[in-house]
Scaffold this motif. Sequence first.
Motif, PDB file in Angstrom:
ATOM      1  N   THR A 186       0.821  -1.208   0.000  1.00 52.16           N
ATOM      2  CA  THR A 186       0.000   0.000   0.000  1.00 52.16           C
ATOM      3  C   THR A 186       0.856   1.259   0.000  1.00 52.16           C
ATOM      4  N   ASN A 188      -0.626   4.154   1.569  1.00 50.57           N
ATOM      5  CA  ASN A 188      -1.175   4.986   2.644  1.00 50.57           C
ATOM      6  C   ASN A 188      -1.956   4.115   3.614  1.00 50.57           C
ATOM      7  N   ALA A 216       4.927   3.627   2.635  1.00 46.16           N
ATOM      8  CA  ALA A 216       3.545   4.008   2.956  1.00 46.16           C
ATOM      9  C   ALA A 216       3.548   5.128   3.988  1.00 46.16           C
ATOM     10  N   GLU A 308      -5.292  12.547   0.950  1.00 50.84           N
ATOM     11  CA  GLU A 308      -4.262  11.512   0.830  1.00 50.84           C
ATOM     12  C   GLU A 308      -4.888  10.135   0.671  1.00 50.84           C
ATOM     13  N   TYR A 309      -5.949   9.875   1.434  1.00 57.38           N
ATOM     14  CA  TYR A 309      -6.638   8.590   1.320  1.00 57.38           C
ATOM     15  C   TYR A 309      -7.201   8.400  -0.082  1.00 57.38           C
ATOM     16  N   LYS A 312      -4.241   8.113  -3.001  1.00 59.65           N
ATOM     17  CA  LYS A 312      -3.277   7.020  -2.912  1.00 59.65           C
ATOM     18  C   LYS A 312      -3.972   5.667  -2.776  1.00 59.65           C
ATOM     19  N   SER A 314      -4.789   2.950  -0.604  1.00 59.56           N
ATOM     20  CA  SER A 314      -4.899   3.098   0.857  1.00 59.56           C
ATOM     21  C   SER A 314      -5.557   1.901   1.530  1.00 59.56           C
ATOM     22  N   ASN A 344     -10.850   2.052  -3.045  1.00 58.89           N
ATOM     23  CA  ASN A 344      -9.796   1.447  -2.225  1.00 58.89           C
ATOM     24  C   ASN A 344     -10.275   0.139  -1.604  1.00 58.89           C
ATOM     25  N   THR A 350      -4.992  -2.312  -0.766  1.00 64.44           N
ATOM     26  CA  THR A 350      -6.134  -1.484  -0.363  1.00 64.44           C
ATOM     27  C   THR A 350      -6.914  -2.257   0.693  1.00 64.44           C
TER      28      THR A 350
END
Length: 692
Positions: A186, A188, A216, A308-309, A312, A314, A344, A350
Amino acid sequence: MIADISSVCTYCGVGCDITAQVEDNKILKIYAQNDGYVSQGKLCIKGSKGFGFVASDERIRNTRVKKSFIEKNFKELPRELKARAKTLKEFDKEYFEAPYEFTTSLAAWKLTDIKQKYGRHSFCGMGGARTSCESSYMFQKFIREAINSPHVDCCARVCHSPSLKGMKPLIGEGAATNPFDDIYETENIIIMGSNTTEAHPIVANRIIKAAKAKTASVTVIDVRNIQIGKYGKEVIIPYEANLLVLNMMAYVILNEKLYDNDFIDTRCVGFEEYKDSILNDPFANPEFMKKIEGYEYLADTIPEVAREYAKKKSMFFWGLGVTEHLDGSYAVMAIVHLSLLTGNIGKTGTGLMPLRGQNNVQGACDTGCLPYFDPDYEKPKEIGLMTPQLIDEMLKGNIKAMYVMGEDIAHIHPNQNKVHKALENLELIISNELFMNEISKKADIVFGVKSAYEKTGVYVNAMRRLHLSQPLVQTDLPDDWEVLRDIENKINGEFIYETSEDVWNETREKVKTRFNGATYHKLSKNRNRGMQWPIEKEDTPILHIEKFRTQNGKGYFQYHRYKLREQIKKLVEKETFSKNEFYLTTGRTIVHYNNSAQTIRTEALNSRYDKDIVLASKEDEQRIGSKQIIIKTQYGQTAILPVKYTKNIRPGTLYTTFHHPESKINFIFGDEADELILTARFKSIRVEIEPV
């Protein structure tokens, strides 16, 4: 001669592979193989040092019947049992030591007697998550078929029931979607309401490794500073703000059009209505945080976390800091929404990762130890009552008998004054246990049984991974499923099983969409690696790759609005807090496990934390003015507890563990619980303190 025997750890839901060095039927050492798939060659202190309980002098190595029970029931006993009852030997001032065959007959007679007098609904069963799938399957079958009662529950009621309730309606499953090793894939990671280094250390090892390697980014959302927060961004939020924060993240993703249109269009239902609800909800706008004194910075921080979630690849991890709230189920739904909005889910690196608590709570739920699910999450012919409802029925005199298997309801559950009063109303308590814990002390019949390190059985960890355990040492004690079989055989005579494999083969048939291909042979070949359900010829590391496990294969949006209350309401409305008023949250320490029945009997662990400690803010040291306090609510009070002042706790808040029963922590919690699934609000309660 020293033998190396492989099995699975008996503590948390991480489910580490272990190897024991055994000599003369004694465990000398437990370690992890370097190629261990879950452990990756490392164990936490409980896994490596926490085996002393197996040989403890306090183990229940016999079968016991309470003297007062014999006295109360003597006149009604059948002639054969009456004659044998006269020959029982005293064990201590409260119990006789009784032959196993006599005691199973006694249990069968009394269960039948209660059913005839009061009806089948007068019986309930609690437990299943601390023993194997074979025993948890047999437990729910015993209650539903031998007694014909729908009332079966397990410790998921006080931990991750909201995860199941929040996930299953939206994506068809209430289990982790990905393997732990996806942490290395991952970009994030969000951790919410999980003190991962203490509660799930071997998962934390992976997260820390990924953070240090900068593969990450890590965001930790909690009400206090915790160790894993040092490896990423710490976001400290008010008490009971989980749903508020999660809806705000969704608001940012929607408002800034960061969502995955293609994923939503092809795989989801209800998006437009959900979108309109959030964008028109004033509580979902991060600007609302500017009204909360001391937490104004969250108006800027939450959008950063959301972006960010969304941008990326995540993963989202959560623990009891999410589920043990009034809106725990709704908060889990909000986490699911984030994964659906951004796509995700259903891919490597994810996913949704509820960090399950007990070593087999996933397996207990899979095998039907819940009042509203049969094995394989099928709808039962009759839905039973959840534990808090059963306590109420005990107080009313409607529940007369309870079978408890590895669930210390007289310690771990909330509102203990009420629980203890309810238990006094029962005519029969049967307990399968390793030690005389708080509930076993109240039991009329106690069966000493095998521990996880003395038996063969399947355990399902927090990422759906089945491990087949094997005995590290030998004992003549029965397994849980054997006790249940032997009592049933004296009621109906329909439980025909010779070995744990016989029970497992039936379990596989009943949990067919998950366990069908998981034969003992296949699991033994994969003992160190384990196998993730659903299992046919191969296993399934990642769920929801092409479709969700709902009826139509779609993921659902189902919005729930945050309700203003408690600490946030007082901060927004600028109400004053009295000098002795605080907000309390609870959690674990790394050396103990829940009711600590095993760990306090392991000196290497208990010596490190032999009493529960309250953590308070250094800024409140003068306000509290003592190094010892009693914590009080309308429901009860704790014992005198030591206080440690720290920078990791916000002013006006407290934290404590609940491992030692003499601390009486759970006497201060009431019946307030998740409104859908009745999981107690252990993570947020307003308390008053009394300095001592």
